[in-house]
Design an enzyme around this catalytic site. Structure first.
Site, PDB file in Angstrom:
ATOM      1  N   ARG A 127     -54.389  45.871 -42.062  1.00 38.94           N
ATOM      2  CA  ARG A 127     -55.489  45.158 -42.676  1.00 38.94           C
ATOM      3  C   ARG A 127     -56.115  44.178 -41.248  1.00 38.94           C
ATOM      4  NH1 ARG A 127     -56.435  47.581 -46.375  1.00 38.94           N
ATOM      5  NH2 ARG A 127     -56.248  47.219 -48.520  1.00 38.94           N
ATOM      6  N   HIS A 142     -62.537  51.480 -40.858  1.00 38.93           N
ATOM      7  CA  HIS A 142     -61.658  51.418 -41.834  1.00 38.93           C
ATOM      8  C   HIS A 142     -61.583  52.622 -42.729  1.00 38.93           C
ATOM      9  CE1 HIS A 142     -59.717  48.500 -45.148  1.00 38.93           C
ATOM     10  NE2 HIS A 142     -59.072  49.857 -45.226  1.00 38.93           N
TER      11      HIS A 142
HETATM   12  P1  NAP Z   1     -45.821  49.830 -49.129  1.00 37.62           P
HETATM   13  O1  NAP Z   1     -45.400  51.041 -49.890  1.00 37.62           O
HETATM   14  O2  NAP Z   1     -45.839  48.535 -49.993  1.00 37.62           O
HETATM   15  O3  NAP Z   1     -45.076  49.485 -47.741  1.00 37.62           O
HETATM   16  C1  NAP Z   1     -44.822  48.143 -47.401  1.00 37.62           C
HETATM   17  C2  NAP Z   1     -44.012  48.026 -46.269  1.00 37.62           C
HETATM   18  O4  NAP Z   1     -43.923  46.829 -45.568  1.00 37.62           O
HETATM   19  C3  NAP Z   1     -42.476  48.027 -46.764  1.00 37.62           C
HETATM   20  O5  NAP Z   1     -41.493  48.823 -46.149  1.00 37.62           O
HETATM   21  C4  NAP Z   1     -42.029  46.541 -46.858  1.00 37.62           C
HETATM   22  O6  NAP Z   1     -40.716  46.363 -46.663  1.00 37.62           O
HETATM   23  C5  NAP Z   1     -42.472  46.193 -45.618  1.00 37.62           C
HETATM   24  N1  NAP Z   1     -42.787  44.658 -45.601  1.00 37.62           N
HETATM   25  C6  NAP Z   1     -43.610  44.111 -46.690  1.00 37.62           C
HETATM   26  N2  NAP Z   1     -43.395  42.806 -46.342  1.00 37.62           N
HETATM   27  C7  NAP Z   1     -42.862  42.812 -45.046  1.00 37.62           C
HETATM   28  C8  NAP Z   1     -42.216  41.452 -44.238  1.00 37.62           C
HETATM   29  N3  NAP Z   1     -42.765  40.221 -44.660  1.00 37.62           N
HETATM   30  N4  NAP Z   1     -41.461  41.914 -43.156  1.00 37.62           N
HETATM   31  C9  NAP Z   1     -41.191  43.178 -42.783  1.00 37.62           C
HETATM   32  N5  NAP Z   1     -41.455  44.073 -43.630  1.00 37.62           N
HETATM   33  C10 NAP Z   1     -42.344  43.873 -44.518  1.00 37.62           C
HETATM   34  O7  NAP Z   1     -47.298  49.796 -48.700  1.00 37.62           O
HETATM   35  P2  NAP Z   1     -48.019  51.350 -48.197  1.00 37.62           P
HETATM   36  O8  NAP Z   1     -48.659  52.014 -49.089  1.00 37.62           O
HETATM   37  O9  NAP Z   1     -47.115  51.829 -47.037  1.00 37.62           O
HETATM   38  O10 NAP Z   1     -49.322  50.478 -47.352  1.00 37.62           O
HETATM   39  C11 NAP Z   1     -49.294  49.623 -46.607  1.00 37.62           C
HETATM   40  C12 NAP Z   1     -50.776  49.175 -46.083  1.00 37.62           C
HETATM   41  O11 NAP Z   1     -51.620  49.902 -45.565  1.00 37.62           O
HETATM   42  C13 NAP Z   1     -51.200  48.499 -47.406  1.00 37.62           C
HETATM   43  O12 NAP Z   1     -50.902  47.275 -48.119  1.00 37.62           O
HETATM   44  C14 NAP Z   1     -53.012  48.552 -47.002  1.00 37.62           C
HETATM   45  O13 NAP Z   1     -53.113  47.337 -46.493  1.00 37.62           O
HETATM   46  C15 NAP Z   1     -52.880  49.503 -45.666  1.00 37.62           C
HETATM   47  N6  NAP Z   1     -53.833  50.788 -45.923  1.00 37.62           N
HETATM   48  C16 NAP Z   1     -54.897  50.966 -45.153  1.00 37.62           C
HETATM   49  C17 NAP Z   1     -55.534  51.887 -45.194  1.00 37.62           C
HETATM   50  C18 NAP Z   1     -56.711  52.360 -44.213  1.00 37.62           C
HETATM   51  O14 NAP Z   1     -57.480  53.031 -44.217  1.00 37.62           O
HETATM   52  N7  NAP Z   1     -56.692  51.570 -43.132  1.00 37.62           N
HETATM   53  C19 NAP Z   1     -55.300  52.818 -46.188  1.00 37.62           C
HETATM   54  C20 NAP Z   1     -54.302  52.516 -47.073  1.00 37.62           C
HETATM   55  C21 NAP Z   1     -53.421  51.602 -46.945  1.00 37.62           C
HETATM   56  P3  NAP Z   1     -39.600  46.907 -47.878  1.00 37.62           P
HETATM   57  O15 NAP Z   1     -39.531  48.266 -47.866  1.00 37.62           O
HETATM   58  O16 NAP Z   1     -38.287  46.272 -47.505  1.00 37.62           O
HETATM   59  O17 NAP Z   1     -40.273  46.412 -49.333  1.00 37.62           O
HETATM   60  C1  GLV Z   2     -57.297  50.970 -48.007  1.00 32.32           C
HETATM   61  O1  GLV Z   2     -57.453  50.147 -47.367  1.00 32.32           O
HETATM   62  C2  GLV Z   2     -56.208  50.856 -49.092  1.00 32.32           C
HETATM   63  O2  GLV Z   2     -55.526  49.772 -49.214  1.00 32.32           O
HETATM   64  O3  GLV Z   2     -56.095  51.819 -49.723  1.00 32.32           O
END
Ligand code: NAP
Ligand code: GLV
Length: 309
Positions: free
Chosen positions: A224, A272
């Site tokens: 983000r 994005h």
């Molecule tokens: P997720 O499965 O919820 O994983 C989040 C990870 O971050 C987990 O390993 C979590 O730790 C860790 N985390 C959260 N808070 C933390 C903190 N304070 N300190 C250290 N580690 C922390 O999320 P995801 O599906 O992988 O997606 C991640 C992010 O990518 C989304 O929230 C979104 O903002 C972004 N995204 C961007 C796009 C794009 O096109 N640019 C697309 C999709 C997603 P734990 O494992 O210990 O819970």
């Molecule tokens: C895109 O940014 C998503 O959070 O899926």
């Protein structure tokens, strides 16, 4: 069962049609003011008016992985928020991050510039041992990305909130281990959710700690825009502390035309799109979860509003 679809910046019709095909017994409509109370909603960035008009929703299905915008709204406490759980995103994220990493490591920008001038020029090969990659966030996307990077034999570090053991990764957890994680990493990939704990985490202090504080760190931000303190980045690049950055997300999107990131020679901007929502896979996943919830079964991807992801 009634399902309402409320999507901003996305046409609802293909989602409504796809959901109707996947859940033929349900009454599925695009939301309009005055619509009756639904059991579940499929949403992207819905307005507060929608939430206020649908106080009895049991499930609120986000058609993205990140729920930061959704959690800014005042949601009824009984409504379960469910994020998209991969659904074709992690492979895209792995492609994007590996591309950005390898483009930097193999100096493709240099070779492209030389080729435009018709010059046959070599650079000294770099050692991948000198390019340890740190992945912030080892969730659905981060772990897949870290594993993909490992396939190219870069040393890979991972940082998460709770301790993890992932084969091939040096894992760090929690705030106490953060500085060690940064110091051990030269290329930093951000895949954290945006929460109160992570907003502004890509700042001058933290980015200067990459690579044991030596110049030459590189940033890939695909999570983000508000993770990055934007005003801190250009001074770090101009001083040489950071060698470059690939940015897919920004504080304000679309990135304003006069934003300096567009023209900075060490910044690569994409709009994005590092991991797009794949409609068919997402509909199949959401329909499967709605069926499971209706049978009283647990589903993956339920958001904890206190944690913020
Ligand atoms: P997720 O499965 O919820 O994983 C989040 C990870 O971050 C987990 O390993 C979590 O730790 C860790 N985390 C959260 N808070 C933390 C903190 N304070 N300190 C250290 N580690 C922390 O999320 P995801 O599906 O992988 O997606 C991640 C992010 O990518 C989304 O929230 C979104 O903002 C972004 N995204 C961007 C796009 C794009 O096109 N640019 C697309 C999709 C997603 P734990 O494992 O210990 O819970
Ligand atoms: C895109 O940014 C998503 O959070 O899926």
């Amino acid at each position: 069962m009634r399902i309402t679809v409320c999507l901003t910046q996305t046409r609802p019709e293909p989602w409504v049609e796809g959901l109707r095909a996947a859940l033929p017994d349900a009454d599925i409509q695009a939301w309009e003011p005055g619509a009756p109370q639904a059991d579940h909603a499929v949403v992207w960035a819905p307005p507060q008016d929608f939430i206020d008009a649908q106080p009895g929703l049991r499930g609120l299905f986000n058609i993205g992985a990140g729920v930061d915008a959704l959690l800014q709204l005042k949601l009824p406490p009984e409504t379960q928020v469910v994020r998209l759980d991969d659904a074709g995103m992690s492979v895209q994220m792995a492609e994007y991050v590996c591309h950005a990493l390898i483009r930097h490591f193999r100096e493709f920008d240099f070779y492209e510039a030389e080729a435009r001038e018709g010059r046959w020029a070599f650079r000294k090969p770099r050692e991948r041992a000198d390019f340890a990659v740190g992945v912030m966030g080892l969730g659905v996307l981060g772990e897949r990305v870290a594993r993909a990077i490992g396939q190219f034999e870069f040393p890979v570090n991972g940082w998460s909130r709770s301790p993890k053991a992932v084969e091939g990764l040096r894992c760090f957890a929690g705030e106490a281990a953060f500085d060690d994680f940064l110091g051990a990493s030269r290329v930093l990939v951000n895949l954290l959710p945006l929460t109160e704990a992570t907003r502004g985490i890509l700042n001058s202090r933290n980015l200067s700690r990459l690579n044991q504080g030596e110049p030459g760190g590189y940033l890939i931000n695909v999570a983000r825009g508000a993770h990055l303190v934007e005003a801190d980045l250009i001074p770090l690049l101009d001083s040489g502390q950071l060698a470059g950055a690939t940015l897919d997300v920004f504080e304000v999107e679309p990135l304003p035309a006069d934003h300096p990131f567009w023209r900075h020679p060490k910044i690569t901007v994409t709009p994005h799109g590092s991991a797009r929502t794949m409609r068919e896979a997402s509909i199949a996943q959401i329909a499967g979860k709605i069926r499971a919830i209706e049978r009283g079964e647990p589903v993956a991807g339920v958001v904890d509003p206190k944690r913020g992801y």
